[in-house]
Motif scaffolding. Structure first.
Motif, PDB file in Angstrom:
ATOM      1  N   ASP A 123       2.942   8.684   2.711  1.00  0.00           N
ATOM      2  CA  ASP A 123       4.392   8.885   2.708  1.00  0.00           C
ATOM      3  C   ASP A 123       5.025   7.811   3.588  1.00  0.00           C
ATOM      4  O   ASP A 123       4.829   7.808   4.817  1.00  0.00           O
ATOM      5  N   VAL A 124       5.763   6.901   2.990  1.00  0.00           N
ATOM      6  CA  VAL A 124       6.342   5.787   3.747  1.00  0.00           C
ATOM      7  C   VAL A 124       7.404   6.259   4.727  1.00  0.00           C
ATOM      8  O   VAL A 124       7.763   5.526   5.654  1.00  0.00           O
ATOM      9  N   ARG A 125       7.892   7.479   4.592  1.00  0.00           N
ATOM     10  CA  ARG A 125       8.917   7.986   5.495  1.00  0.00           C
ATOM     11  C   ARG A 125       8.325   8.441   6.828  1.00  0.00           C
ATOM     12  O   ARG A 125       9.046   8.529   7.819  1.00  0.00           O
ATOM     13  N   THR A 126       7.035   8.750   6.850  1.00  0.00           N
ATOM     14  CA  THR A 126       6.425   9.289   8.069  1.00  0.00           C
ATOM     15  C   THR A 126       5.323   8.400   8.638  1.00  0.00           C
ATOM     16  O   THR A 126       4.964   8.550   9.811  1.00  0.00           O
ATOM     17  N   ALA A 127       4.778   7.490   7.851  1.00  0.00           N
ATOM     18  CA  ALA A 127       3.711   6.618   8.348  1.00  0.00           C
ATOM     19  C   ALA A 127       4.273   5.636   9.371  1.00  0.00           C
ATOM     20  O   ALA A 127       5.424   5.191   9.263  1.00  0.00           O
ATOM     21  N   VAL A 128       3.463   5.301  10.370  1.00  0.00           N
ATOM     22  CA  VAL A 128       3.896   4.376  11.412  1.00  0.00           C
ATOM     23  C   VAL A 128       2.837   3.296  11.609  1.00  0.00           C
ATOM     24  O   VAL A 128       1.662   3.483  11.305  1.00  0.00           O
ATOM     25  N   TRP A 147      -3.477  -4.776   9.788  1.00  0.00           N
ATOM     26  CA  TRP A 147      -2.550  -3.706  10.153  1.00  0.00           C
ATOM     27  C   TRP A 147      -3.322  -2.394  10.180  1.00  0.00           C
ATOM     28  O   TRP A 147      -4.121  -2.123   9.271  1.00  0.00           O
ATOM     29  N   SER A 148      -3.081  -1.545  11.165  1.00  0.00           N
ATOM     30  CA  SER A 148      -3.557  -0.172  11.149  1.00  0.00           C
ATOM     31  C   SER A 148      -2.340   0.733  11.015  1.00  0.00           C
ATOM     32  O   SER A 148      -1.428   0.686  11.847  1.00  0.00           O
ATOM     33  N   LEU A 149      -2.334   1.546   9.964  1.00  0.00           N
ATOM     34  CA  LEU A 149      -1.188   2.378   9.634  1.00  0.00           C
ATOM     35  C   LEU A 149      -1.572   3.844   9.795  1.00  0.00           C
ATOM     36  O   LEU A 149      -2.508   4.322   9.138  1.00  0.00           O
ATOM     37  N   PHE A 150      -0.863   4.541  10.668  1.00  0.00           N
ATOM     38  CA  PHE A 150      -1.142   5.945  10.957  1.00  0.00           C
ATOM     39  C   PHE A 150      -0.319   6.803  10.005  1.00  0.00           C
ATOM     40  O   PHE A 150       0.917   6.752  10.021  1.00  0.00           O
ATOM     41  N   ALA A 151      -1.004   7.571   9.164  1.00  0.00           N
ATOM     42  CA  ALA A 151      -0.332   8.319   8.095  1.00  0.00           C
ATOM     43  C   ALA A 151      -0.558   9.814   8.266  1.00  0.00           C
ATOM     44  O   ALA A 151      -1.622  10.341   7.899  1.00  0.00           O
ATOM     45  N   VAL A 200      -5.873   6.878   9.140  1.00  0.00           N
ATOM     46  CA  VAL A 200      -5.494   5.533   9.556  1.00  0.00           C
ATOM     47  C   VAL A 200      -6.015   4.554   8.504  1.00  0.00           C
ATOM     48  O   VAL A 200      -7.225   4.458   8.280  1.00  0.00           O
ATOM     49  N   PHE A 201      -5.082   3.864   7.859  1.00  0.00           N
ATOM     50  CA  PHE A 201      -5.410   2.865   6.840  1.00  0.00           C
ATOM     51  C   PHE A 201      -5.389   1.483   7.479  1.00  0.00           C
ATOM     52  O   PHE A 201      -4.412   1.117   8.133  1.00  0.00           O
ATOM     53  N   GLU A 202      -6.445   0.711   7.275  1.00  0.00           N
ATOM     54  CA  GLU A 202      -6.434  -0.682   7.697  1.00  0.00           C
ATOM     55  C   GLU A 202      -6.115  -1.563   6.492  1.00  0.00           C
ATOM     56  O   GLU A 202      -6.773  -1.459   5.451  1.00  0.00           O
ATOM     57  N   VAL A 203      -5.096  -2.392   6.636  1.00  0.00           N
ATOM     58  CA  VAL A 203      -4.730  -3.352   5.597  1.00  0.00           C
ATOM     59  C   VAL A 203      -5.080  -4.740   6.119  1.00  0.00           C
ATOM     60  O   VAL A 203      -4.581  -5.161   7.158  1.00  0.00           O
ATOM     61  N   LEU A 247       0.833  -1.205   0.000  1.00  0.00           N
ATOM     62  CA  LEU A 247       0.000   0.000   0.000  1.00  0.00           C
ATOM     63  C   LEU A 247       0.865   1.251   0.000  1.00  0.00           C
ATOM     64  O   LEU A 247       0.580   2.209  -0.722  1.00  0.00           O
ATOM     65  N   GLY A 248       1.925   1.249   0.787  1.00  0.00           N
ATOM     66  CA  GLY A 248       2.827   2.395   0.783  1.00  0.00           C
ATOM     67  C   GLY A 248       3.503   2.586  -0.560  1.00  0.00           C
ATOM     68  O   GLY A 248       3.635   3.711  -1.056  1.00  0.00           O
ATOM     69  N   ASP A 249       3.892   1.474  -1.180  1.00  0.00           N
ATOM     70  CA  ASP A 249       4.558   1.552  -2.487  1.00  0.00           C
ATOM     71  C   ASP A 249       3.636   2.108  -3.569  1.00  0.00           C
ATOM     72  O   ASP A 249       4.106   2.689  -4.546  1.00  0.00           O
TER      73      ASP A 249
END
Length: 270
Positions: free
Chosen positions: A76-81, A130-134, A116-119, A69-71
């Motif tokens: 921004d893969v540099r700041t998402a956690v 996964w929950s990704l905070f962007a 927040v993205f859920e994968v 998803l980041g790709d």
């Protein structure tokens, strides 16, 4: 000339992230058990003739999905956690084999300044989310989503310690999550940390091992796991685990020197 439409965060909801066949053997499962803190005398975790595969090993097989998803440019893969993780176990993992995995974007929550993205990764053996905070992806008019679970008001029923190893991040990254911030001091500093830090999924799995020991369950009997990542853990840290057990189910939290690192945890063994 037509200008391509850039997706808002909310427009990623439901997006198909593809499928993948994940193959592994007994060596991979044993390496994983050692990387998350299995002891050498726990033979059914580290000896191929007695092996029971830890259910959290499934998360290493599905790590490609949040990376995909980041790709694709969702954030921004540099700041998402990595904000939180859920795992539902549907059947035991075999000692070795192949799993067909299908990934998609689940809910996308609007937190205002962030999204927040859920994968979601599904197979016939497990469902992992996964929950990704962007940061910088919010403000698209979506729902805020559920709030963080509250700490139980009752007195905790058990306290335990998880001792991480100085080489644990270097070992765990061999399972597939090779983001440089877990091994390279320069990459860690670029991510805002003083030195390389441990993978959140490694901390979560190590905690699950200790909780299984504490409640008298076998870690391979895990059927549900949930936890939110609050702060980084550094290899070599000693972590405090506080839990509220109810039979083979427990709410828990993990601290590092009094600082919360996993909150809102819940685990259930079958």
């Amino acid at each position: 000339m037509t200008v391509a439409h850039a997706r808002t965060a909310g427009e990623w909801q439901g997006a198909d992230l593809g499928t993948r066949t994940a193959s592994y053997d007994e060596r991979d499962a044993i390496l994983y058990a050692l990387a998350v803190g299995a002891a050498p005398d726990e033979l059914d975790l580290v000896f191929e003739e007695r092996l029971r595969v830890l259910p959290t090993f499934a998360l290493t097989l599905a790590q490609w999905a949040p990376d995909a998803l980041g790709d694709q440019g969702a954030f921004d893969v540099r700041t998402a956690v990595h904000g939180s993780q859920r795992l539902q176990v549907l059947r035991p993992l075999p000692r070795a084999g192949r799993l067909e995995l299908a990934a998609r974007v689940g809910e996308v929550w609007d937190k205002g300044s962030a999204a927040v993205f859920e994968v979601v990764v599904e197979s016939d053996a497990f469902v992992a989310t996964w929950s990704l905070f962007a940061p910088g992806c919010g403000g698209f008019g979506g729902e805020r989503g559920p709030s963080s679970p509250k700490r139980p008001e009752a007195q905790p029923g058990l306290r335990a310690e998880v001792r991480t190893a100085p080489n644990q991040a270097a070992l765990y990254r061999l399972l597939g999550d090779r983001h440089h911030m877990h091994i390279d001091p320069d990459a860690a500093q670029a991510a805002g940390q003083p030195r390389p830090f441990l993978h959140g999924l490694c901390t979560l799995a190590a905690t699950t091992l200790e909780l299984a020991r504490s409640v008298g369950a076998h870690p391979a009997e895990l059927v549900e796991l949930d936890g939110r990542f609050s702060a980084p853990v550094f290899p070599g840290d000693r972590l405090g685990v506080t839990a509220w057990p109810d039979g083979r189910t427990a709410s828990f939290e993990v601290t590092d020197g009094g600082r919360p690192v996993i909150s809102g945890g819940r685990v259930r063994f079958g």
